[in-house]
Design an enzyme around this catalytic site. Sequence first.
Site, mmCIF file in Angstrom:
data_model
loop_
_atom_site.group_PDB
_atom_site.id
_atom_site.type_symbol
_atom_site.label_atom_id
_atom_site.label_comp_id
_atom_site.label_asym_id
_atom_site.label_seq_id
_atom_site.Cartn_x
_atom_site.Cartn_y
_atom_site.Cartn_z
ATOM 1 N N GLU A 221 -4.236 7.098 -6.235
ATOM 2 C CA GLU A 221 -4.345 6.385 -7.488
ATOM 3 C C GLU A 221 -5.323 6.285 -8.240
ATOM 4 O OE1 GLU A 221 -4.491 2.133 -6.207
ATOM 5 O OE2 GLU A 221 -2.445 2.271 -5.144
ATOM 6 N N ARG B 224 0.874 -1.034 0.009
ATOM 7 C CA ARG B 224 -0.419 0.295 0.108
ATOM 8 C C ARG B 224 1.365 1.097 -0.362
ATOM 9 N NH1 ARG B 224 -3.202 -3.465 -1.479
ATOM 10 N NH2 ARG B 224 -4.841 -3.554 -0.844
ATOM 11 N N HIS C 268 -0.622 0.191 -10.034
ATOM 12 C CA HIS C 268 -1.236 -0.957 -9.268
ATOM 13 C C HIS C 268 -1.382 -2.272 -10.139
ATOM 14 C CE1 HIS C 268 -3.806 -1.714 -4.994
ATOM 15 N NE2 HIS C 268 -3.046 -2.308 -5.523
#
Length: 318
Positions: A264, A235, A283
């Site tokens: 994000e 994270r 991600h």
Amino acid sequence: MKRPKILIAGPASAQAFLEKLASAVISEEAQIDLLLGLAAPTGAPGWIDTEIFVSFGVPCSGADMDAALGLKTIITPSLGYEGIDVEAAHSRGIAFANGRVAENFESVAEAAMLFMLTSLYRLREAEERLRRDEVRVGPPRARMLKGKTVGIIGHGNIAKALIERLQGWETRILLCNRSQVPPSLAFEQCDLDRLVAQSDIVLPLLPLTPETDKLLSRAKLLAMKPGAILINLSRGAIVEENALADPEVIAHLGTIALDVFVTEPLPADSPLRGLPDQLLTNHEISHTQENLGALFAMAVANIEAAIANSPMPTAFRP
């Protein structure tokens, strides 16, 4: 017999996955609603009557749960469950299950290996030289993984999968975990200060909690070995993100390889995009076909178990 009401919610980007998930559940046994772009479940029509909530990135607080009088189950078709108050759910007798599948851990572990080797072997540099029709000048910058010290923070399933994959590469593995783990010949246990000081590659592989927020602070980044590689697949907030653009940190570290960020997708004006030696993915580096297929199958199994009032395969308490 009354059919249970199921709400499946998530972002528009996951529409195909969620529509397929909704169609895979036997509709005769349940009333299924699919909503995209939902900010909170209380904004869903009929939330008060929802019994099974399938959340793909939609938060669910204790107050949200209290507004659904008959809520019995919360399911997320992913490994992470940030935003869902699982303890509040269990205190209210609401079952919870996530996408805890082996392919998830294994995909992230393989992605970590990919980032390590890509960084060490300067793959992007070599590719860019070829595209510019340039020939390398001077001694090689590429380095072997053999003989390096790999520092792993956390000892969850991803860390275990990575340690297993590092066997045979002749690396030294340092492990830092908040609690003592059984001794192993595969790694040495140590505290965080020793890990960052001695590791050639540092990988935090742990969830984001109040205790792990900014765990790798600016001070910890500067305490790493000069030229050390930082890889974050967990994270974004586990690392003090602003410090990564600090000139002193940039000059001190080697490659900064990130798949996760505080915001994000990564904003277009983020200073991280301008780092001189970075490897950035949005991600998604561990989103393999095998992982998605396993997550889908597990989500269907959990939903069908919840409909049948049977134990869900990945139900758990944090």
